[in-house]
Design a protein around this motif. Structure first.
Motif, PDB file in Angstrom:
ATOM      1  N   THR A 122       5.142 -28.275 -58.817  1.00  0.00           N
ATOM      2  CA  THR A 122       6.105 -28.258 -57.785  1.00  0.00           C
ATOM      3  C   THR A 122       6.479 -26.558 -57.838  1.00  0.00           C
ATOM      4  OG1 THR A 122       7.471 -30.235 -58.411  1.00  0.00           O
ATOM      5  CG2 THR A 122       8.563 -28.134 -56.769  1.00  0.00           C
ATOM      6  N   ASN A 142      12.045 -29.163 -62.364  1.00  0.00           N
ATOM      7  CA  ASN A 142      12.080 -28.365 -61.422  1.00  0.00           C
ATOM      8  C   ASN A 142      12.493 -26.787 -61.508  1.00  0.00           C
ATOM      9  OD1 ASN A 142      11.901 -26.765 -58.639  1.00  0.00           O
ATOM     10  ND2 ASN A 142      13.462 -28.690 -57.207  1.00  0.00           N
ATOM     11  N   SER A 185       9.005 -26.935 -50.335  1.00  0.00           N
ATOM     12  CA  SER A 185       8.707 -27.394 -51.661  1.00  0.00           C
ATOM     13  C   SER A 185       6.920 -28.769 -50.858  1.00  0.00           C
ATOM     14  CB  SER A 185       9.514 -29.183 -52.228  1.00  0.00           C
ATOM     15  OG  SER A 185      10.949 -27.850 -52.876  1.00  0.00           O
ATOM     16  N   TYR A 220       4.480 -30.390 -54.206  1.00  0.00           N
ATOM     17  CA  TYR A 220       3.461 -31.571 -54.616  1.00  0.00           C
ATOM     18  C   TYR A 220       2.597 -31.728 -55.389  1.00  0.00           C
ATOM     19  CZ  TYR A 220       9.085 -31.773 -53.711  1.00  0.00           C
ATOM     20  OH  TYR A 220      10.922 -31.750 -53.318  1.00  0.00           O
TER      21      TYR A 220
END
Length: 506
Positions: free
Chosen positions: A80, A135, A493, A495
């Motif tokens: 992440t 995270n 973000s 991923y």
């Protein structure tokens, strides 16, 4: 012994006083099956296909597609990357972990009675990690208006001074534990602010309920660090059957597991002449564990040899959840020209009464077209109404208010998944795309998710080796605290997953 006694009192009396919010409901309501490499490479569009262990978690009828008993195991690398904007500060951070994210087996039993249309049935189990909580990010900038002092002040206003302060001769640990047991979370926050000299009573009597803050002047340099670990796992016990190899029906009984740990640390400082407190370090730890149950029903029909349709229903998940928290506060105040430190470290773990959470149900419709042995295309469409999430008991005043907040802010969200596969001899080439709508009515606060995926597979006969790469992005705002310091960090973000799967016939 006295500490143990007070902790026990907290267990009995604290009730549901931890400040849950709708983000907690959302965290455990959103599922992201990471799955096998084949499943992931096609962006999870498997509702009408079956024949893959992770597809069982989308449509329970999928296990009856197997012609032979089958098993698979998957290992993934999950990353992440967060770009965080907070006032004038921009930060980038990254977090990676390697995990066994999938394991499952299906056992096929064929009916030897040639006169029966029910030609086979399957029993299987499938474990998939449905959420990854690992995270890390940092928000840093100069806040011109709001200070962490506003958080403590907001919690303290209206509370009696003798209900947020230590008794003569009482340690911070004893006072913090007793206040939590008898009065709850809000009083504990006010206690930290008072004993840290952040807030002051306007009248120094036990009956006082009005306070002022010792942090003033604006231009507060703030750094907020967020770190979390954990997962949400799902274990499906599956039974499925096929009728004349045209209609497939399945049932899952699912067991869910939650393990979530989060630490947040706020560092704030200022050089304002009107401010007595010049620096604050405020740390919060949360440990959440839980278990749940759900069921799924699904069916797949072969309209023709090429065209398949699927339909599945995921029931709500009924969770039982427990929370534990701990806190730490350190301040520095200017007095007589010197900076005097003050540490309020209760060294107490708050253990809260178990509560219930019901997540929303989901319906998935699927289409797939199979080009013989050359390849296939598949599409899934799913709908989940996040406003139906509920904390229980709903008769509890705090939970009732929270459920109203969920209903007012969350919404129904649709997801679209498209996947394809092309086979050339023993090699399979795969790709996919997915789009998930925001679960919030205001999608500027929490955006949509876009993702794509690629993959390769090689068939050795009874053994296949598959690899997948997938990437998705979502922008959202993270509000630092529920009151007082309610400013939000803007987070972008990304991923990225790499998954390797070994699958074999049994």
């Amino acid at each position: 012994m006295k500490k143990l006694l007070m902790l026990s009192m907290g267990l009995l009396c604290s009730s549901y006083i931890l400040a849950q919010d709708l983000t907690d409901a959302l965290r455990y309501s959103m599922d992201e099956i990471q799955g096998t490499a084949r499943y992931r490479a096609m962006s999870g569009a498997f509702g009408a296909l079956g024949g893959d262990m992770s597809s069982v978690n989308i449509n329970p009828a999928g296990s009856a597609i197997f012609n032979n008993s089958h098993a698979s195991i998957s290992l993934g690398l999950f990353n992440t990357n967060n770009d965080t904007n907070y006032f004038n500060g921009v930060n980038s951070s990254s977090n990676s972990n390697v995990d066994l994210n999938q394991l499952g087996a299906a056992f096929i039993f064929k009916n030897t009675n040639v006169n029966s249309g029910w030609n086979k049935f399957s029993l299987s189990f499938a474990y998939d990690r449905s959420a990854d909580f690992d995270n890390y990010w940092v928000a840093q900038g100069v806040n011109r208006d709001n200070t962490i002092g506003d958080f403590f002040l907001s919690n303290a206003q209206g509370l009696r001074l003798d209900e947020i302060s230590a008794l003569p001769g009482e340690s911070f640990s004893e006072a913090y534990s007793e206040i939590g047991s008898f009065y709850g979370y809000r009083n504990q926050q006010a206690f930290l602010g008072y004993e840290g000299y952040i807030i002051e009573p306007l009248d120094n009597t036990n009956e006082n309920i009005d306070y002022d803050t010792n942090i003033k002047g604006g231009n507060y340099r703030q750094r907020y660090a967020y770190a979390s670990t954990g997962y949400n796992g799902k274990l499906a016990f599956n039974v499925a059957t096929s009728y004349k190899d045209k209609f497939y029906f399945g049932l899952n009984l699912n067991s869910h597991f939650i393990n979530y740990e989060r630490t947040t640390l706020l560092n704030e400082s200022n050089t304002n002449t009107s401010s007595i407190i010049r620096a604050v370090d405020f740390k919060n730890n949360l440990l959440t564990t839980g278990s749940g149950f759900s069921f799924q029903l699904g069916g797949i029909a072969k309209i023709t040899e090429e065209l398949r349709v699927g339909l599945s229903y995921n029931s709500p998940t009924w969770y039982r959840i427990s929370d534990e928290t701990s806190q730490y506060l350190a301040t520095s105040r200017l007095e007589g020209g010197s900076n005097i430190p003050q540490v309020v470290n209760p060294n107490v773990i708050n253990v809260y009464e178990e509560y219930k959470l019901q997540t929303p149900s989901k319906v998935t419709g699927s289409l797939a077209y199979v080009f013989g042995k050359k390849g296939l295309l598949s599409f899934d469409y799913a709908v989940k109404d996040y406003s139906k999430s509920k904390f229980k008991p709903s008769t509890d005043a705090l939970f009732s208010s929270l459920n109203n907040n969920i209903s007012n802010n969350l919404d129904s969200a649709a997801s679209y998944r498209l996947g394809g596969e092309y086979r050339f001899k023993q090699i399979s080439f795969r790709g996919g795309y997915r789009f998930e709508e925001s679960p919030y009515k205001d999608d500027n606060f929490y955006g949509d998710l876009n993702g794509y995926s690629l993959g390769l597979g090689y068939n050795f006969g009874d053994i296949t080796l598959d690899f997948a790469f997938s990437q998705s992005e979502r922008d959202y705002n993270y509000q630092l605290y529920s009151e007082g310091l309610t400013d939000a960090a803007q987070i972008q973000s990304k991923y990225t997953d790499f998954i390797l799967t070994l699958a074999f016939n049994l």
